[in-house]
Scaffold this active site. Structure first.
Site, PDB file in Angstrom:
ATOM      1  N   TYR A  45      44.210  30.374  35.307  1.00 60.78           N
ATOM      2  CA  TYR A  45      44.736  30.241  34.103  1.00 60.78           C
ATOM      3  C   TYR A  45      44.977  31.476  33.636  1.00 60.78           C
ATOM      4  O   TYR A  45      45.469  31.692  32.668  1.00 60.78           O
ATOM      5  CB  TYR A  45      43.519  29.508  33.246  1.00 60.78           C
ATOM      6  CG  TYR A  45      43.452  28.005  33.563  1.00 60.78           C
ATOM      7  CD1 TYR A  45      42.216  27.610  34.705  1.00 60.78           C
ATOM      8  CD2 TYR A  45      44.491  26.891  33.064  1.00 60.78           C
ATOM      9  CE1 TYR A  45      42.209  26.159  34.766  1.00 60.78           C
ATOM     10  CE2 TYR A  45      44.157  25.615  33.282  1.00 60.78           C
ATOM     11  CZ  TYR A  45      43.106  25.302  34.225  1.00 60.78           C
ATOM     12  OH  TYR A  45      42.841  23.785  34.576  1.00 60.78           O
ATOM     13  N   THR A 126      34.148  34.603  36.579  1.00 60.62           N
ATOM     14  CA  THR A 126      33.104  35.340  36.247  1.00 60.62           C
ATOM     15  C   THR A 126      31.937  34.461  35.599  1.00 60.62           C
ATOM     16  O   THR A 126      31.483  34.651  34.505  1.00 60.62           O
ATOM     17  CB  THR A 126      33.263  36.537  35.413  1.00 60.62           C
ATOM     18  OG1 THR A 126      33.891  36.310  34.292  1.00 60.62           O
ATOM     19  CG2 THR A 126      34.062  37.412  36.397  1.00 60.62           C
ATOM     20  N   ARG A 197      43.055  36.800  27.030  1.00 62.74           N
ATOM     21  CA  ARG A 197      42.546  36.065  25.690  1.00 62.74           C
ATOM     22  C   ARG A 197      43.542  34.726  25.784  1.00 62.74           C
ATOM     23  O   ARG A 197      44.030  34.097  24.643  1.00 62.74           O
ATOM     24  CB  ARG A 197      43.206  36.767  24.570  1.00 62.74           C
ATOM     25  CG  ARG A 197      42.232  37.872  23.987  1.00 62.74           C
ATOM     26  CD  ARG A 197      43.021  38.615  22.766  1.00 62.74           C
ATOM     27  NE  ARG A 197      42.018  39.324  22.121  1.00 62.74           N
ATOM     28  CZ  ARG A 197      42.260  40.314  21.169  1.00 62.74           C
ATOM     29  NH1 ARG A 197      43.271  40.963  21.007  1.00 62.74           N
ATOM     30  NH2 ARG A 197      41.118  40.545  20.318  1.00 62.74           N
ATOM     31  N   LYS A 249      35.258  41.851  23.658  1.00 60.13           N
ATOM     32  CA  LYS A 249      35.550  40.478  24.317  1.00 60.13           C
ATOM     33  C   LYS A 249      34.506  39.546  24.061  1.00 60.13           C
ATOM     34  O   LYS A 249      34.591  38.232  23.678  1.00 60.13           O
ATOM     35  CB  LYS A 249      36.026  40.575  25.766  1.00 60.13           C
ATOM     36  CG  LYS A 249      36.488  39.483  26.542  1.00 60.13           C
ATOM     37  CD  LYS A 249      37.375  38.560  25.774  1.00 60.13           C
ATOM     38  CE  LYS A 249      37.331  37.058  26.435  1.00 60.13           C
ATOM     39  NZ  LYS A 249      38.470  36.221  26.036  1.00 60.13           N
ATOM     40  N   ASN A 253      34.274  36.024  21.647  1.00 59.38           N
ATOM     41  CA  ASN A 253      33.834  34.623  21.991  1.00 59.38           C
ATOM     42  C   ASN A 253      32.536  34.045  21.494  1.00 59.38           C
ATOM     43  O   ASN A 253      32.294  33.073  20.994  1.00 59.38           O
ATOM     44  CB  ASN A 253      33.997  34.384  23.391  1.00 59.38           C
ATOM     45  CG  ASN A 253      35.244  34.110  23.823  1.00 59.38           C
ATOM     46  OD1 ASN A 253      36.241  33.664  23.058  1.00 59.38           O
ATOM     47  ND2 ASN A 253      35.762  34.253  25.135  1.00 59.38           N
ATOM     48  N   ARG A 256      33.067  33.011  17.740  1.00 63.08           N
ATOM     49  CA  ARG A 256      33.446  31.658  17.911  1.00 63.08           C
ATOM     50  C   ARG A 256      32.560  30.627  18.060  1.00 63.08           C
ATOM     51  O   ARG A 256      32.443  29.621  17.494  1.00 63.08           O
ATOM     52  CB  ARG A 256      34.659  31.601  18.807  1.00 63.08           C
ATOM     53  CG  ARG A 256      35.419  30.158  18.585  1.00 63.08           C
ATOM     54  CD  ARG A 256      36.796  30.331  19.405  1.00 63.08           C
ATOM     55  NE  ARG A 256      37.496  29.061  19.602  1.00 63.08           N
ATOM     56  CZ  ARG A 256      38.425  28.604  18.626  1.00 63.08           C
ATOM     57  NH1 ARG A 256      38.474  29.322  17.524  1.00 63.08           N
ATOM     58  NH2 ARG A 256      39.100  27.606  18.499  1.00 63.08           N
ATOM     59  N   CYS A 313      34.868  29.910  29.087  1.00 67.52           N
ATOM     60  CA  CYS A 313      34.623  31.297  28.393  1.00 67.52           C
ATOM     61  C   CYS A 313      33.499  31.108  27.279  1.00 67.52           C
ATOM     62  O   CYS A 313      32.486  31.931  27.463  1.00 67.52           O
ATOM     63  CB  CYS A 313      35.956  31.617  27.328  1.00 67.52           C
ATOM     64  SG  CYS A 313      37.260  31.406  28.205  1.00 67.52           S
ATOM     65  N   LYS A 316      29.605  30.980  28.289  1.00 62.66           N
ATOM     66  CA  LYS A 316      29.041  31.971  29.134  1.00 62.66           C
ATOM     67  C   LYS A 316      29.207  33.361  28.493  1.00 62.66           C
ATOM     68  O   LYS A 316      28.175  34.065  28.744  1.00 62.66           O
ATOM     69  CB  LYS A 316      29.623  32.034  30.691  1.00 62.66           C
ATOM     70  CG  LYS A 316      30.882  32.528  30.398  1.00 62.66           C
ATOM     71  CD  LYS A 316      31.233  32.837  31.840  1.00 62.66           C
ATOM     72  CE  LYS A 316      32.823  33.422  32.182  1.00 62.66           C
ATOM     73  NZ  LYS A 316      33.432  34.316  31.027  1.00 62.66           N
ATOM     74  N   ARG A 467      35.162  13.759  17.933  1.00 67.30           N
ATOM     75  CA  ARG A 467      36.350  14.721  17.619  1.00 67.30           C
ATOM     76  C   ARG A 467      37.054  14.385  16.375  1.00 67.30           C
ATOM     77  O   ARG A 467      38.105  14.739  16.314  1.00 67.30           O
ATOM     78  CB  ARG A 467      37.167  14.904  18.942  1.00 67.30           C
ATOM     79  CG  ARG A 467      36.427  15.229  20.240  1.00 67.30           C
ATOM     80  CD  ARG A 467      36.259  16.711  20.151  1.00 67.30           C
ATOM     81  NE  ARG A 467      35.480  17.494  21.034  1.00 67.30           N
ATOM     82  CZ  ARG A 467      34.533  18.376  21.243  1.00 67.30           C
ATOM     83  NH1 ARG A 467      34.679  19.207  20.263  1.00 67.30           N
ATOM     84  NH2 ARG A 467      34.245  18.851  22.331  1.00 67.30           N
TER      85      ARG A 467
HETATM   86  N1  SAJ Z   1      35.418  23.789  19.895  1.00 66.79           N
HETATM   87  C1  SAJ Z   1      34.670  23.342  18.789  1.00 66.79           C
HETATM   88  N2  SAJ Z   1      35.076  23.373  17.637  1.00 66.79           N
HETATM   89  C2  SAJ Z   1      35.831  24.408  17.160  1.00 66.79           C
HETATM   90  C3  SAJ Z   1      36.745  25.032  18.289  1.00 66.79           C
HETATM   91  C4  SAJ Z   1      36.536  24.686  19.428  1.00 66.79           C
HETATM   92  O1  SAJ Z   1      33.867  22.327  18.980  1.00 66.79           O
HETATM   93  O2  SAJ Z   1      36.353  24.845  15.860  1.00 66.79           O
HETATM   94  C5  SAJ Z   1      35.293  23.567  21.192  1.00 66.79           C
HETATM   95  C6  SAJ Z   1      36.494  22.783  22.019  1.00 66.79           C
HETATM   96  O3  SAJ Z   1      36.553  21.454  21.807  1.00 66.79           O
HETATM   97  C7  SAJ Z   1      36.026  23.298  23.111  1.00 66.79           C
HETATM   98  C8  SAJ Z   1      35.309  24.723  23.157  1.00 66.79           C
HETATM   99  O4  SAJ Z   1      34.769  24.685  21.767  1.00 66.79           O
HETATM  100  O5  SAJ Z   1      35.257  22.552  23.936  1.00 66.79           O
HETATM  101  C9  SAJ Z   1      36.194  25.854  23.395  1.00 66.79           C
HETATM  102  O6  SAJ Z   1      37.395  25.764  22.796  1.00 66.79           O
HETATM  103  P1  SAJ Z   1      38.538  27.066  22.449  1.00 66.79           P
HETATM  104  O7  SAJ Z   1      39.310  26.586  21.586  1.00 66.79           O
HETATM  105  O8  SAJ Z   1      37.522  28.265  21.928  1.00 66.79           O
HETATM  106  O9  SAJ Z   1      39.056  27.264  23.729  1.00 66.79           O
HETATM  107  P2  SAJ Z   1      38.711  28.550  24.889  1.00 66.79           P
HETATM  108  O10 SAJ Z   1      37.549  28.442  25.323  1.00 66.79           O
HETATM  109  O11 SAJ Z   1      39.959  28.066  25.907  1.00 66.79           O
HETATM  110  O12 SAJ Z   1      39.485  29.856  24.264  1.00 66.79           O
HETATM  111  C10 SAJ Z   1      38.737  30.557  23.678  1.00 66.79           C
HETATM  112  C11 SAJ Z   1      39.369  31.494  22.902  1.00 66.79           C
HETATM  113  N3  SAJ Z   1      38.467  32.470  22.169  1.00 66.79           N
HETATM  114  C12 SAJ Z   1      38.756  32.507  20.704  1.00 66.79           C
HETATM  115  O13 SAJ Z   1      39.652  32.106  19.955  1.00 66.79           O
HETATM  116  C13 SAJ Z   1      37.853  33.825  20.184  1.00 66.79           C
HETATM  117  C14 SAJ Z   1      40.642  32.034  23.377  1.00 66.79           C
HETATM  118  O14 SAJ Z   1      41.386  32.769  22.312  1.00 66.79           O
HETATM  119  C15 SAJ Z   1      40.014  32.948  24.684  1.00 66.79           C
HETATM  120  O15 SAJ Z   1      41.021  33.680  25.250  1.00 66.79           O
HETATM  121  C16 SAJ Z   1      39.385  32.142  25.322  1.00 66.79           C
HETATM  122  O16 SAJ Z   1      38.339  31.453  24.860  1.00 66.79           O
HETATM  123  C17 SAJ Z   1      38.936  33.119  26.711  1.00 66.79           C
HETATM  124  O17 SAJ Z   1      39.537  32.894  27.650  1.00 66.79           O
HETATM  125  O18 SAJ Z   1      38.024  33.684  26.465  1.00 66.79           O
END
Ligand code: SAJ
Length: 505
Positions: A45, A126, A197, A249, A253, A256, A313, A316, A467
């Site tokens: 990805y 990773t 990202r 980085k 995450n 978030r 992401c 971990k 959801r």
């Molecule tokens: N989720 C929630 N509530 C939210 C947002 C997400 O429960 O408000 C859940 C989602 O359903 C999912 C998980 O969290 O199961 C992750 O969702 P995500 O939208 O964070 O998707 P990722 O993990 O693909 O993307 C994150 C993003 N990180 C940030 O926004 C800080 C993305 O920008 C990064 O590039 C990515 O991790 C990464 O590759 O690190």
């Protein structure tokens, strides 16, 4: 159009930490000199969209992918110009078809091509293990392979997320050992950590639009790497050191993840207090910022509570951050509690809470969870994607099994999966004769499900919404028992209604 010298001049100066002034504003395809070659290691990805964009910008790109049982097939698919990533990925299939047709991009499993390229991007997985320890087998293996073909002037760029300190203390020594060279340009090899990202469903968008951080071991590594990214990145390219980039980085995450855990805890409180977390969230996020001093009082952006946090992401990166701290921090601050770790544990627990909500609904309908049949909607960790890495649905299913329930899983984007759960491709068949329907992933395909449809399929009219997909009132109005993460008002109404609503004492 800025001339090359000017661009190089700009790029030379590393942006001072905190200066936040980008080293350069792109994309500037003209910097992509067609005789420069790039190897992208790991066709996943992260690697595939990066390779497609760089090839489209004019670089000669070769992807390197192990011919493994799980991913080897991607080599042939990509060399036919086909996109191996399912789900909806705007622009990516077209870019792959175009760049392969124009002989700008091809894929191999032969690492010796590294000897012919100028830049080497590392985009391998990773993961961390159950004890939250980073598993760097793939990373170490590709560094050993790269080292064999390194020569002075080449630049190695790690895009995969790693624990703080990994570039300096793990990758650099392996590359030096294998190559016999010293890290550092111009006499040795360049080395940078420049994190990805990406997000499934917007892979190309995120690479192009988001700022890019380049943590180089020296200015020349940063300058050359920044110039390369300027050919595809619109969001500005910022220079810093590897440790700062690695911390940024993992913190990005972890931030978030903590925000989501906050929303999840509030949702649990709302369930108990009989309020609706989405109504609360609307009021909390609606508090306007103080116009007189916008910066003074940061806005609130309460995230979405839900059935859990999945993906490669968030589950971990907090542990990678803490691993870097444990392993490489020279000074340790011994502080009482870690909200980072607690946030992880709470988010990891949400799928279990989903089973608790289900069990309480079944009991309310005079049913027990043992031997009940449950329709589970969504195996992917994120809506409208085929990505099931660390999906919250996996621990949810395992908990169902532990409590003796049976289940049918539906997902519009996923057929086979590493865990070998059987995925039912037909939605109606997945719901037919089930005692409850549970929403784990908010795929668009589920947005058109109506109470009428479910009344004819379900054996017991129970919905567990993880959801915020459905409007509960539409279902409770026709006799469904409804539970949702953070949906306390329904519970209260039911609590209020139950004992006396039908007049029976
Ligand atoms: N989720 C929630 N509530 C939210 C947002 C997400 O429960 O408000 C859940 C989602 O359903 C999912 C998980 O969290 O199961 C992750 O969702 P995500 O939208 O964070 O998707 P990722 O993990 O693909 O993307 C994150 C993003 N990180 C940030 O926004 C800080 C993305 O920008 C990064 O590039 C990515 O991790 C990464 O590759 O690190």
């Amino acid at each position: 159009m800025k001339d090359k010298a000017k661009v190089n001049g700009d790029i030379a100066k590393r942006s001072r930490p905190g200066s936040a002034k980008p080293l350069s504003h792109g994309p500037n395809p003209s910097v992509a000199s067609t005789n420069k070659k790039i190897a992208v290691i790991g066709m996943g990805y992260v690697g595939i969209p990066a390779a497609a964009l760089l090839a489209n910008a004019g670089y000669n790109v070769v992807g390197i992918q192990r011919r493994s049982k799980r991913s080897g097939w991607k080599i042939d698919w990509l060399n036919q110009g086909r996109c191996p990533i399912g789900g909806n990925e705007p622009e990516l299939p077209e870019l792959l078809e175009k760049t392969v047709r124009e002989n700008k991009f091809r894929v191999t499993d032969d690492f010796s091509v590294v000897s012919t390229v100028d830049f080497i991007l590392i985009d391998v997985q990773t993961p961390t293990d159950d004890n939250h320890v980073p598993q760097y087998e793939s990373l170490k293996e590709v560094c050993q392979q790269i080292g064999k073909f390194l020569s002075p002037g080449k630049v190695v760029i790690i895009e995969s997320t790693v624990a703080p300190g990994t570039t300096q203390y793990l990758v650099k020594p392996i590359l030096e050992e294998e190559s016999g060279l010293k890290a550092g340009l111009p006499h040795g090899f360049g080395l940078c950590f420049s994190y990805e990202r990406v997000m499934v469903g917007r892979l190309i968008h995120n690479i192009r639009e988001y700022p890019k951080i380049v943590g180089g071991i020296d200015d020349e590594s940063t300058r050359l790497t920044t110039e390369m990214y300027c050919s595809i990145v619109k969001g500005g390219v910022f220079g810093t050191d590897p440790m700062t980039a690695e911390v940024s980085k993992t913190v990005e995450n972890a931030y978030r993840d903590v925000q989501i855990a906050f929303a999840n805890e509030i949702a649990l409180l709302c369930e108990s207090l009989g309020t609706d977390v989405y109504e609360v969230r609307k009021f909390v996020n609606g508090l306007p910022n103080d116009p007189s001093s916008p910066g003074a009082n940061p806005i609130r952006n309460m995230h979405f509570p839900g059935a859990g946090v999945g993906g490669h992401c968030l589950p971990k990166d907090t542990w990678l951050l803490m691993h870097g701290y444990d392993k490489y921090a020279s000074i340790k601050n011994h502080y009482p509690s870690s909200i980072l770790a607690d946030a992880r544990y709470l988010n990891e627990w949400m799928p279990i809470h989903m089973v608790d909500l289900l069990e309480s609904a079944l009991i309310e309908c005079n049913k027990i969870i043992k031997n009940s049949m449950i329709a589970v909607l969504g195996y992917a960790f994120l809506e409208n994607s085929d990505d099931s890495r660390n999906s919250p649905t996996i621990p949810f299913l395992k908990e169902l099994e532990k409590r003796g329930a049976k289940y049918k899983i539906h997902d519009p984007y996923i057929k086979d999966n590493e865990e070998d759960f059987k995925i039912e491709p037909d939605l109606d068949a997945a719901i037919q004769d089930c005692d409850a329907l549970v929403v784990m992933t908010k795929h668009d395909a589920y947005k058109t499900i109506t109470p009428e449809k479910l009344q004819n399929l379900l054996r017991t009219k129970i919905i567990i919404d993880g959801r915020n997909l459905f409007d509960p009132a539409k279902f409770t109005a026709v006799g469904f028992t409804f539970r949702g993460v953070g949906k306390g008002k329904i519970l209260k109404a039911e609590r209020i209604r139950l004992p006396y609503s039908d007049g029976s004492k």
